[in-house]
Scaffold this active site. Structure first.
Site, PDB file in Angstrom:
ATOM      1  N   PRO A   1       4.350  18.260   1.608  1.00  0.00           N
ATOM      2  CA  PRO A   1       4.222  18.867   0.279  1.00  0.00           C
ATOM      3  C   PRO A   1       2.837  18.551  -0.273  1.00  0.00           C
ATOM      4  O   PRO A   1       2.405  17.404  -0.227  1.00  0.00           O
ATOM      5  CB  PRO A   1       5.310  18.148  -0.539  1.00  0.00           C
ATOM      6  CG  PRO A   1       5.575  16.869   0.184  1.00  0.00           C
ATOM      7  CD  PRO A   1       5.283  17.128   1.632  1.00  0.00           C
TER       8      PRO A   1
ATOM      9  N   LYS B   1      10.643  11.452  -0.068  1.00  0.00           N
ATOM     10  CA  LYS B   1       9.349  11.161   0.561  1.00  0.00           C
ATOM     11  C   LYS B   1       8.725   9.998  -0.205  1.00  0.00           C
ATOM     12  O   LYS B   1       8.628  10.029  -1.425  1.00  0.00           O
ATOM     13  CB  LYS B   1       8.434  12.382   0.527  1.00  0.00           C
ATOM     14  CG  LYS B   1       7.062  12.101   1.126  1.00  0.00           C
ATOM     15  CD  LYS B   1       6.288  13.387   1.345  1.00  0.00           C
ATOM     16  CE  LYS B   1       4.883  13.128   1.847  1.00  0.00           C
ATOM     17  NZ  LYS B   1       3.960  12.789   0.735  1.00  0.00           N
TER      18      LYS B   1
ATOM     19  N   ASN C   1       4.339  10.199   8.481  1.00  0.00           N
ATOM     20  CA  ASN C   1       3.247  10.976   7.874  1.00  0.00           C
ATOM     21  C   ASN C   1       2.016  10.089   7.670  1.00  0.00           C
ATOM     22  O   ASN C   1       2.135   8.915   7.336  1.00  0.00           O
ATOM     23  CB  ASN C   1       3.740  11.554   6.535  1.00  0.00           C
ATOM     24  CG  ASN C   1       2.630  12.135   5.673  1.00  0.00           C
ATOM     25  OD1 ASN C   1       2.420  11.707   4.537  1.00  0.00           O
ATOM     26  ND2 ASN C   1       1.921  13.107   6.187  1.00  0.00           N
ATOM     27  N   GLY C   2       0.869  10.715   7.891  1.00  0.00           N
ATOM     28  CA  GLY C   2      -0.386  10.030   7.608  1.00  0.00           C
ATOM     29  C   GLY C   2      -1.387  10.144   8.729  1.00  0.00           C
ATOM     30  O   GLY C   2      -1.154   9.649   9.828  1.00  0.00           O
ATOM     31  N   ASP C   3      -2.494  10.835   8.444  1.00  0.00           N
ATOM     32  CA  ASP C   3      -3.680  10.886   9.309  1.00  0.00           C
ATOM     33  C   ASP C   3      -3.502  11.645  10.624  1.00  0.00           C
ATOM     34  O   ASP C   3      -4.280  11.413  11.561  1.00  0.00           O
ATOM     35  CB  ASP C   3      -4.184   9.467   9.626  1.00  0.00           C
ATOM     36  CG  ASP C   3      -4.624   8.708   8.395  1.00  0.00           C
ATOM     37  OD1 ASP C   3      -4.687   9.320   7.312  1.00  0.00           O
ATOM     38  OD2 ASP C   3      -4.897   7.493   8.507  1.00  0.00           O
TER      39      ASP C   3
ATOM     40  N   GLN D   1      10.384  20.119  -3.240  1.00  0.00           N
ATOM     41  CA  GLN D   1      10.175  18.735  -3.693  1.00  0.00           C
ATOM     42  C   GLN D   1      10.121  18.662  -5.221  1.00  0.00           C
ATOM     43  O   GLN D   1       9.498  19.507  -5.863  1.00  0.00           O
ATOM     44  CB  GLN D   1       8.891  18.152  -3.122  1.00  0.00           C
ATOM     45  CG  GLN D   1       8.890  16.632  -3.323  1.00  0.00           C
ATOM     46  CD  GLN D   1       7.565  15.968  -3.022  1.00  0.00           C
ATOM     47  OE1 GLN D   1       6.553  16.316  -3.608  1.00  0.00           O
ATOM     48  NE2 GLN D   1       7.588  15.015  -2.108  1.00  0.00           N
TER      49      GLN D   1
ATOM     50  N   CYS E   1       3.880   9.685  -4.884  1.00  0.00           N
ATOM     51  CA  CYS E   1       2.615  10.115  -5.494  1.00  0.00           C
ATOM     52  C   CYS E   1       1.971   8.957  -6.273  1.00  0.00           C
ATOM     53  O   CYS E   1       2.620   8.334  -7.117  1.00  0.00           O
ATOM     54  CB  CYS E   1       2.848  11.311  -6.418  1.00  0.00           C
ATOM     55  SG  CYS E   1       1.305  11.884  -7.160  1.00  0.00           S
TER      56      CYS E   1
HETATM   57  C1  LIG Z   1      -4.076  18.058  -2.261  1.00  0.00           C
HETATM   58  C2  LIG Z   1      -2.882  17.182  -1.987  1.00  0.00           C
HETATM   59  C3  LIG Z   1      -1.729  17.349  -2.714  1.00  0.00           C
HETATM   60  C4  LIG Z   1      -0.616  16.547  -2.464  1.00  0.00           C
HETATM   61  N1  LIG Z   1       0.545  16.763  -3.169  1.00  0.00           N
HETATM   62  C5  LIG Z   1       1.660  16.083  -2.830  1.00  0.00           C
HETATM   63  C6  LIG Z   1       2.915  16.403  -3.431  1.00  0.00           C
HETATM   64  O1  LIG Z   1       3.030  17.322  -4.268  1.00  0.00           O
HETATM   65  N2  LIG Z   1       3.994  15.662  -3.043  1.00  0.00           N
HETATM   66  C7  LIG Z   1       3.910  14.652  -2.112  1.00  0.00           C
HETATM   67  O2  LIG Z   1       4.924  14.020  -1.792  1.00  0.00           O
HETATM   68  N3  LIG Z   1       2.747  14.352  -1.536  1.00  0.00           N
HETATM   69  C8  LIG Z   1       1.636  15.054  -1.856  1.00  0.00           C
HETATM   70  N4  LIG Z   1       0.470  14.783  -1.199  1.00  0.00           N
HETATM   71  C9  LIG Z   1       0.457  13.792  -0.105  1.00  0.00           C
HETATM   72  C10 LIG Z   1       0.737  14.484   1.235  1.00  0.00           C
HETATM   73  O3  LIG Z   1       2.019  15.072   1.250  1.00  0.00           O
HETATM   74  C11 LIG Z   1       0.642  13.482   2.396  1.00  0.00           C
HETATM   75  O4  LIG Z   1       1.592  12.475   2.213  1.00  0.00           O
HETATM   76  C12 LIG Z   1      -0.736  12.829   2.496  1.00  0.00           C
HETATM   77  O5  LIG Z   1      -1.761  13.790   2.357  1.00  0.00           O
HETATM   78  C13 LIG Z   1      -0.896  12.080   3.829  1.00  0.00           C
HETATM   79  O6  LIG Z   1      -0.729  12.941   4.913  1.00  0.00           O
HETATM   80  P1  LIG Z   1      -2.003  13.542   5.723  1.00  0.00           P
HETATM   81  O7  LIG Z   1      -2.819  12.381   6.194  1.00  0.00           O
HETATM   82  O8  LIG Z   1      -1.395  14.345   6.834  1.00  0.00           O
HETATM   83  O9  LIG Z   1      -2.777  14.379   4.746  1.00  0.00           O
HETATM   84  C14 LIG Z   1      -0.668  15.549  -1.462  1.00  0.00           C
HETATM   85  C15 LIG Z   1      -1.844  15.375  -0.749  1.00  0.00           C
HETATM   86  C16 LIG Z   1      -2.949  16.173  -0.982  1.00  0.00           C
HETATM   87  C17 LIG Z   1      -4.196  15.981  -0.152  1.00  0.00           C
END
Ligand SMILES: Cc1cc2nc3c(=O)[nH]c(=O)nc-3n(C[C@H](O)[C@H](O)[C@H](O)COP(=O)(O)O)c2cc1C
Length: 339
Positions: free
Chosen positions: A17, A142, A202-204, A73, A103
């Site tokens: 999300p 999450k 999740n992450g990176d 979400q 968040c």
């Molecule tokens: C622009 C942006 C908006 C995000 N909005 C949400 C959100 O609405 N809800 C949520 O649970 N995480 C949100 N996240 C976190 C991501 O879901 C994810 O956990 C985080 O980017 C780490 O994963 P990644 O390394 O694959 O980016 C957001 C991240 C970014 C970069």
């Protein structure tokens, strides 16, 4: 068939999300490329939904033929408002509800939403119970590893499961980490060893190889930032994980071997020529669903990501970022492509 976490095909590849990113145009475009991806919406406020905010209701619009399975979400901290908001989401036909407990944004934390709930496990459990009471679809959470360390992850998640959570997606950073450092997946593997519900890491993840190396004992992986401007990555990850799992059914995989042998979607980079129709489809969807002005305005950040690394003429890139109409975007992309 209703969506059920335990029976949905493994490995799960989920779109994280992302507020301002994973809206209906993005999700629909993505499904055209990677039909097996599990979609999460942007987060929506349970407060706003419970008082019938039209703007928030509009964020819930989705195409049930294309955007499936869709997990909506939500965020908030009031169990009564959760009940009302989740009922609305259930009636709209979403496949699941996910509660944001990760968040780290200041405004969210100061209202005791998002990651602040990690420090209030009883309230967090009450919110899960409220959502579960409101709907017949599954409720998931999450979250992050913890507030400032990963030691609370397992007890916190066990409390959520007791309250009715049927899946967990965990970002391998703490609240204090925000987005700094490297995501740590070890506590997520340890969580999966301790609980019976679906656990997604999740992450990176930035490549199909990363996904293969990181999935470990988990039910799936979730990808966020790397899918912005590169939705083809999601298709590559689905392919790589499927091939890897079928090569090593039920066995502990040797990830090194797996990545050497099975590259994502034949390992070929997608050319700019192949990307253009998808970028345009994304723009057209944004214009159709949000109107031309707003649609193109919101597309600018995506366009910046789509052309990242493309060594095209500088002034054309600047024009793309200033475009206000679909025809302008089309014209600039054509010029960029034709040189
Ligand atoms: C622009 C942006 C908006 C995000 N909005 C949400 C959100 O609405 N809800 C949520 O649970 N995480 C949100 N996240 C976190 C991501 O879901 C994810 O956990 C985080 O980017 C780490 O994963 P990644 O390394 O694959 O980016 C957001 C991240 C970014 C970069």
């Amino acid at each position: 068939m209703p969506f059920i976490w335990t029976t949905t095909p493994r490995p799960i590849v989920a779109l994280a999300p992302m507020a301002g990113v994973t809206d209906a145009p993005f999700r629909r475009m993505l499904k055209g490329i990677a039909p097996d991806v599990l979609l999460y919406s942007e987060f929506v406020s349970t407060n706003a939904l419970s008082f019938g905010s039209r703007k928030t209701m509009a964020m819930l619009a989705f195409d049930p033929e294309v955007e499936r399975p869709l997990i909506v979400q939500v965020f908030g901290a009031d169990p009564k408002k959760f009940l009302e908001a989740c009922r609305i989401i259930g009636q709209l036909g979403a496949d699941g509800i996910d509660i944001n407990m990760g968040c780290p944004a200041g405004k969210i934390i100061s209202s005791c939403y998002g990651a602040a709930l990690i420090q209030k496990p009883e309230l967090a459990a009450e919110l899960v119970a409220s959502a579960v009471r409101a709907v017949s679809i599954p409720v998931s959470v999450k979250t992050r590893l913890g507030w400032d360390c990963a030691e609370t992850l397992i007890p916190f998640c066990k409390r959520l499961i007791e309250a009715g959570a049927s899946a967990l997606a965990v970002h391998g950073r703490t609240y204090r980490d925000k987005f700094s450092g490297k995501a740590d997946w070890e506590p997520i593997y340890a969580l999966k060893r301790e609980v019976g519900v679906s656990v997604i890491g999740n992450g990176d993840i930035v490549s199909a190889e990363d996904a293969v190396l990181k999935i470990g004992n988990l039910d799936g992986v979730m990808v966020g930032r790397a899918a912005i401007g590169n939705p083809w990555l999601m298709r590559d990850i689905c392919y790589a994980l499927r091939v890897t799992r079928s090569s090593f059914p039920g066995k502990t995989r040797n990830p090194e071997r797996a990545t050497r042998n099975e590259r994502g979607q034949d390992g070929r980079a997608v050319s700019f020529a192949e990307k253009i129709p998808i970028i345009l489809e994304h723009c057209e969807l944004a214009v159709r669903l949000k109107g031309e002005r707003r649609g193109i305005l919101e597309m600018r950040k995506h366009l910046a990501h789509y052309i990242r690394g493309f060594d095209g003429a500088k002034e054309l890139r600047v024009r793309l970022m200033k475009a206000e109409r679909l025809e302008e975007v089309k014209g600039v992309l054509e010029k960029l492509f034709n040189g």
